[in-house]
Write an enzyme that holds these catalytic residues in place. Structure first.
Site, PDB file in Angstrom:
ATOM      1  N   SER A  85      11.923   4.795   0.590  1.00  0.00           N
ATOM      2  CA  SER A  85      13.322   4.397   0.475  1.00  0.00           C
ATOM      3  C   SER A  85      13.842   3.329   1.097  1.00  0.00           C
ATOM      4  O   SER A  85      14.759   2.670   0.720  1.00  0.00           O
ATOM      5  CB  SER A  85      14.172   5.728   0.511  1.00  0.00           C
ATOM      6  OG  SER A  85      14.016   5.904   2.009  1.00  0.00           O
ATOM      7  N   LYS A 113       5.343  -3.573   8.176  1.00  0.00           N
ATOM      8  CA  LYS A 113       6.506  -2.955   7.313  1.00  0.00           C
ATOM      9  C   LYS A 113       7.658  -3.606   7.094  1.00  0.00           C
ATOM     10  O   LYS A 113       7.994  -4.338   8.188  1.00  0.00           O
ATOM     11  CB  LYS A 113       6.718  -1.709   8.188  1.00  0.00           C
ATOM     12  CG  LYS A 113       7.778  -0.625   7.495  1.00  0.00           C
ATOM     13  CD  LYS A 113       7.964   0.475   8.457  1.00  0.00           C
ATOM     14  CE  LYS A 113       9.071   1.319   7.680  1.00  0.00           C
ATOM     15  NZ  LYS A 113       9.271   2.789   8.691  1.00  0.00           N
ATOM     16  N   SER A 117       5.142   2.466  -0.604  1.00  0.00           N
ATOM     17  CA  SER A 117       6.727   2.138  -0.681  1.00  0.00           C
ATOM     18  C   SER A 117       7.489   3.332  -0.366  1.00  0.00           C
ATOM     19  O   SER A 117       7.242   4.287  -1.089  1.00  0.00           O
ATOM     20  CB  SER A 117       6.765   1.445  -1.977  1.00  0.00           C
ATOM     21  OG  SER A 117       8.203   0.947  -2.230  1.00  0.00           O
ATOM     22  N   VAL A 173       0.931  -1.141  -0.026  1.00  0.00           N
ATOM     23  CA  VAL A 173       0.031   0.106  -0.095  1.00  0.00           C
ATOM     24  C   VAL A 173       0.896   1.001  -0.085  1.00  0.00           C
ATOM     25  O   VAL A 173       0.299   2.256  -0.343  1.00  0.00           O
ATOM     26  CB  VAL A 173      -1.033  -0.032   1.148  1.00  0.00           C
ATOM     27  CG1 VAL A 173      -1.833  -1.147   1.052  1.00  0.00           C
ATOM     28  CG2 VAL A 173      -0.263  -0.085   2.515  1.00  0.00           C
ATOM     29  N   ALA A 199      11.830   1.125   3.181  1.00  0.00           N
ATOM     30  CA  ALA A 199      10.910  -0.196   3.419  1.00  0.00           C
ATOM     31  C   ALA A 199       9.455  -0.071   2.721  1.00  0.00           C
ATOM     32  O   ALA A 199       9.552   1.008   1.851  1.00  0.00           O
ATOM     33  CB  ALA A 199      10.661  -0.464   5.003  1.00  0.00           C
ATOM     34  N   GLN A 200       8.658  -0.971   2.678  1.00  0.00           N
ATOM     35  CA  GLN A 200       7.579  -1.005   2.091  1.00  0.00           C
ATOM     36  C   GLN A 200       6.236  -1.501   3.084  1.00  0.00           C
ATOM     37  O   GLN A 200       6.804  -2.394   4.021  1.00  0.00           O
ATOM     38  CB  GLN A 200       7.239  -1.416   0.796  1.00  0.00           C
ATOM     39  CG  GLN A 200       7.312  -3.160   0.572  1.00  0.00           C
ATOM     40  CD  GLN A 200       7.446  -3.394  -1.023  1.00  0.00           C
ATOM     41  OE1 GLN A 200       7.784  -2.729  -1.954  1.00  0.00           O
ATOM     42  NE2 GLN A 200       7.012  -4.689  -1.076  1.00  0.00           N
ATOM     43  N   ASP A 242      11.095  12.992  10.865  1.00  0.00           N
ATOM     44  CA  ASP A 242      10.731  12.827   9.564  1.00  0.00           C
ATOM     45  C   ASP A 242       9.363  12.987   9.082  1.00  0.00           C
ATOM     46  O   ASP A 242       8.538  12.252   8.486  1.00  0.00           O
ATOM     47  CB  ASP A 242      11.187  11.117   9.356  1.00  0.00           C
ATOM     48  CG  ASP A 242      11.571  10.957   7.783  1.00  0.00           C
ATOM     49  OD1 ASP A 242      11.661  12.002   7.141  1.00  0.00           O
ATOM     50  OD2 ASP A 242      11.440   9.721   7.451  1.00  0.00           O
TER      51      ASP A 242
END
Length: 521
Positions: free
Chosen positions: A129, A151, A127, A125, A131-132, A286
């Site tokens: 840099s 994740k 993605s 759902v 992880a996805q 972040d």
């Protein structure tokens, strides 16, 4: 040799995607245009410039993607078409093969996928840099099925990051040796900070603990939701947490149509940031739009949803107090106090004249007070701040690099949500209240509570210690009595001083509270 080859690879990507042409096109001088024409001969650069820049950053790897994410939040500094393309780096980086994600999960748990999750969606759902994310359903210890977000770390990330960091460390050494500003800018320390938090981001157990800490800290604030971590399903390269539903913060029109108070949302974002920084000294570092959503559920309508806790910043008590004093002095336009704080902290040489630094800071800041974000050119502010810092030899503080990066994110987010937001007036009441809490009776009570275990251990021992001293020979007892009498006199004087100081302190706090209230009314 490894660094050399990586450098060549970066140059090749820059050349292949025509990033040199992007740089040269920003110059209007005729010979620059001619140089651009010569350099682009034989290259097909038919894709839009924003797309070329985004694809180049994706190919170069996670460090460059993160740089693009920071730039994507600064639509005031970037052309709109470039900022729009870079926004795709926030959560739409090309995903890796779902089978690799499944293999990673099965290796981490040492069992087949269907024995780990009740169900697992192979299509990611989101993605990014590092992880996805996949949606799944888990069964907790009580046998209850819970919707979850899984994740999964990208494979081979450590090797890629290590190559880029080695190159950055080498360049930092060159800058420090060859640049006149090398010592002041502290490039090696800055890269070392960057190195630490990037490697921390590769450990998803650490990220899960960051999420748990932020969730505890934010309880009771009722402004932001942090997903619950499912610890039984967390490993170094797999993290499973509560699935959150909301609208991405970047979809402002959709939020407005749903009835969300956008100006309040912008103010709440400032409050959350300052609470995490100054109250907790532990902040989400972040905060680009890809990591922030807004809840539309009836019971949590209009609250922020925070995601991705791989990078967090921490501040010591000294850093918090120093920064709060600086911010408060700025908001009061007390530029002399700002200059004094810079000298006291050692950020500038001790020989710096207070009046000269005060005048320089006033010239940078005064034009931008009482103006909304839409009327502030951050580029001009940064340029003038850099000129001032260079003139007065202001040293870069590596421990504050994450805070500075997050401030750029927050200011960019505020500009996107409400360009008419007055950042100064929004933050000033919070900081003044925080400073009052730091100076007032609450802090004294907290410190007494912190020392209570020590006192509780010492007090029961006093009768035994006194009894041991009294059992000594008479000569020693006489000496002890003289010591006790002397100590009693000193104790009486100390108690009188404490009482007097306490009365003066209470009076000062009352006066300060009256001044603050009068100012607000």
């Amino acid at each position: 040799m490894t660094r050399f080859l990586r450098g060549l690879a970066i140059v090749w990507v820059v050349f292949r995607y025509g990033l040199d042409e992007l740089v040269l096109s920003s110059f209007e001088h005729p010979w620059m245009r001619r140089a651009r024409t010569i350099l682009t001969l034989g290259r097909r650069l038919d894709k839009p410039r924003g797309q070329r820049l985004r694809e180049a950053l994706e190919e170069l790897g996670p460090i460059f993607v993160k740089f693009g994410q920071v730039l994507s939040t600064r639509s005031d500094l970037m052309p709109p078409d470039v900022a729009e393309e870079l926004a795709r780096l926030q959560d739409r980086v090309p995903p890796f093969d779902s089978q690799i994600a499944v293999d990673t999960i099965e290796k981490a748990f040492r069992k087949p996928l269907d024995q780990v999750f009740v169900s697992f969606e192979r299509e990611p759902v989101a993605s990014a840099s590092i992880a996805q994310v996949h949606f799944a359903v888990i069964r907790d210890r009580d046998g209850v099925e819970r919707n979850a977000a899984v994740k999964v770390l990208r494979p081979g990330m450590k090797a890629v990051i290590d190559k880029d960091l080695a190159l950055m460390h080498m360049m930092a050494r060159w800058v420090e040796r060859l640049s006149a500003d090398g010592k002041r800018l502290k490039p090696r320390q800055v890269v070392a900070e960057f190195d630490n938090y990037l490697h921390d981001e590769l450990d998803l157990i650490r990220e899960a603990s960051n999420a748990a800490q932020l969730r505890r800290n934010m309880e009771g604030l009722d402004l932001v939701l942090i997903p619950e971590v499912f610890w039984d399903f967390c490993r170094t390269d797999v993290m499973v947490m509560q699935r959150m539903t909301g609208v991405p913060i970047s979809q402002v029109e959709r939020l407005r149509e749903a009835g969300v108070d956008i100006p309040k949302l912008a103010r709440d974002g400032v409050t959350i940031f300052f609470t995490q920084v100054f109250r907790d000294g532990f902040f989400h570092a972040d905060m680009h739009p890809g990591n922030i959503m807004v809840s539309l559920e009836p019971e949590t309508f209009g609250r922020y949803i925070s995601l991705d806790f791989g990078i967090v910043g921490t501040l010591t008590e000294y850093d918090k107090e120093y920064l709060a004093q600086n911010f408060t002095a700025f908001f009061r336009r007390d530029y002399k106090r700002v200059a004094e704080l810079h000298i006291e902290s050692g950020w500038v040489p001790p020989s710096t004249r207070v009046d000269e630094l005060e005048a320089a800071i006033r010239a940078v800041c005064e034009p931008y007070f009482d103006r909304p974000l839409a009327e502030i050119s951050l580029g001009m502010v940064l340029m003038r701040l850099f000129q001032t810092s260079r003139r007065f030899h202001v040293e870069i503080q590596p421990q504050l690099v994450l805070l500075q990066k997050t401030l750029l994110n927050i200011e960019g987010l505020g500009r996107q949500l409400d360009p008419h937001l007055d950042l100064w007036s929004t933050a000033k009441p919070f900081l003044e209240k925080w400073m009052l809490d730091q100076m007032g009776p609450q802090r004294l009570w907290r410190e007494l509570q912190a020392e209570a275990p020590r006192y509780a251990k010492l007090i029961p021992e006093l009768p035994r210690l006194i009894h041991q001293r009294l059992k000594r020979p008479s000569g020693e007892q006489d000496e002890l009595l003289r010591e006790l009498l002397q100590q009693q006199k000193l104790t009486n004087r100390l108690l009188q001083a404490i009482v007097s100081a306490g009365i003066g302190f209470v009076i000062a706090v009352v006066v300060l509270q009256l001044v603050v209230r009068l100012r607000f009314y």
